[in-house]
Design a protein around this motif. Sequence first.
Motif, mmCIF file in Angstrom:
data_model
loop_
_atom_site.group_PDB
_atom_site.id
_atom_site.type_symbol
_atom_site.label_atom_id
_atom_site.label_comp_id
_atom_site.label_asym_id
_atom_site.label_seq_id
_atom_site.Cartn_x
_atom_site.Cartn_y
_atom_site.Cartn_z
ATOM 1 N N ILE A 174 0.892 -1.174 0.108
ATOM 2 C CA ILE A 174 -0.073 -0.058 0.296
ATOM 3 C C ILE A 174 0.860 1.142 0.144
ATOM 4 O O ILE A 174 1.769 1.342 0.741
ATOM 5 N N HIS A 175 0.553 2.303 -0.883
ATOM 6 C CA HIS A 175 1.199 3.676 -0.544
ATOM 7 C C HIS A 175 0.215 4.526 -0.480
ATOM 8 O O HIS A 175 -0.844 4.882 -1.156
ATOM 9 N N THR A 176 0.317 5.403 0.799
ATOM 10 C CA THR A 176 -0.435 6.299 1.061
ATOM 11 C C THR A 176 0.159 7.592 0.964
ATOM 12 O O THR A 176 1.602 7.733 1.049
ATOM 13 N N HIS A 177 -0.435 8.810 0.790
ATOM 14 C CA HIS A 177 -0.124 10.189 0.793
ATOM 15 C C HIS A 177 -0.834 10.940 2.063
ATOM 16 O O HIS A 177 -0.971 11.914 2.321
ATOM 17 N N SER A 178 -0.835 9.971 3.135
ATOM 18 C CA SER A 178 -1.361 10.670 4.587
ATOM 19 C C SER A 178 -0.681 11.557 4.925
ATOM 20 O O SER A 178 0.632 11.697 5.063
ATOM 21 N N ARG A 224 10.404 12.179 -9.609
ATOM 22 C CA ARG A 224 9.633 10.866 -10.166
ATOM 23 C C ARG A 224 9.328 9.822 -9.187
ATOM 24 O O ARG A 224 10.624 9.109 -8.509
ATOM 25 N N GLU A 225 8.085 9.073 -9.077
ATOM 26 C CA GLU A 225 7.999 8.140 -8.262
ATOM 27 C C GLU A 225 8.907 6.816 -8.263
ATOM 28 O O GLU A 225 9.417 6.501 -7.627
ATOM 29 N N GLU A 226 9.230 6.522 -9.608
ATOM 30 C CA GLU A 226 10.206 5.606 -9.940
ATOM 31 C C GLU A 226 11.500 5.555 -9.339
ATOM 32 O O GLU A 226 12.321 4.821 -9.406
ATOM 33 N N ARG A 262 7.964 14.358 2.784
ATOM 34 C CA ARG A 262 7.238 15.226 2.128
ATOM 35 C C ARG A 262 6.475 14.494 1.174
ATOM 36 O O ARG A 262 6.006 15.214 -0.108
ATOM 37 N N HIS A 263 6.195 13.306 1.158
ATOM 38 C CA HIS A 263 5.664 12.532 0.121
ATOM 39 C C HIS A 263 4.254 11.498 0.891
ATOM 40 O O HIS A 263 3.314 11.648 0.556
ATOM 41 N N GLY A 264 5.047 10.484 1.641
ATOM 42 C CA GLY A 264 3.962 9.618 1.951
ATOM 43 C C GLY A 264 4.694 8.367 2.858
ATOM 44 O O GLY A 264 5.655 8.534 3.405
HETATM 45 ZN ZN LIG Z 1 3.137 9.021 -4.185
#
Ligand SMILES: [Zn+2]
Length: 253
Positions: free
Chosen positions: A130-134, A187-189, A212-214
């Motif tokens: 799971i990837h969240t930007h919480s 970039r995410e990758e 600064r991302h999640g």
């Molecule tokens: Zn992300």
Amino acid sequence: MSALNLEEYGAVVPLSADAERLVKSDDPEHPANLIPQLCREFYKLGWVTGTGGGISMRRGPLVYLAPSGVQKERILPEHMFVLPFAQSSVPKPGSTRDFVRVPSKKGLSESQCTPLFWNAFTARDAQSCIHTHSQHAVMLTLLLGKNAKSFRISHQEMIKGVRLGGVGKTLAFFNTLEVPIIENTAREEDLTESMAQAMADYPDAAAILVRRHGVYVWGPTWESAKTQAECLDYLFEIAVKMLQAGLPLEGDN
Ligand SMILES: [Zn+2]
Ligand SMILES: CSC[C@@H](O)[C@@H](O)C(=O)COP(=O)(O)O
């Protein structure tokens, strides 16, 4: 025609011809049904708003992925990408990928998080990531400061919902939880290598925070990944409040 051996399902599915049945199921627990449903739940938690974040699941030899840059709370089973887990290298967006199934809807590409999900699948044999930007995760990385390489907390009941390495035994109340923090990238990758390095450096960590991302969280089942994401998010939130109140994160005084 090449074929994918789905031994677990007692069938050999020809690539492309029969691929549609990989995303059509009456079973609510099927990844093609679960991913859209869980994304709707995660949206309500503020974890996948603004199209970012998401969840990937393995099923037998296959990996199910949501599309990139779409309203995650509105995705449908027919929007799923399916990749075989066995790949010669981490399947980065734009590189050669052996899709078993791509959605017929035009303009969709697989989640930019794919190589990061792959880190959890390969390094921890996780079945779901799971990837969240919480905002709890993001705010915590800000409060801990630029020099913090990890988040540590002890003496919190919710630590008991987190597993060693994300896939092992659950932690005990008296264990200290530690989650490494990596720097964000354009970039995410481009997070792929630093996430893999942090997982190698912190073999007991159940997640990776991205400043600064999640956060990326994984588990041996989707239920466990979700439970751990919830416990960690709770711990991130309470840690933010504790730091703002001037309370130490470790110890019981
Ligand atoms: Zn992300
Ligand atoms: C506000 S969108 C941010 C995203 O580009 C990024 O952080 C992300 O999580 C990618 O998710 P994706 O699944 O490719 O839509």
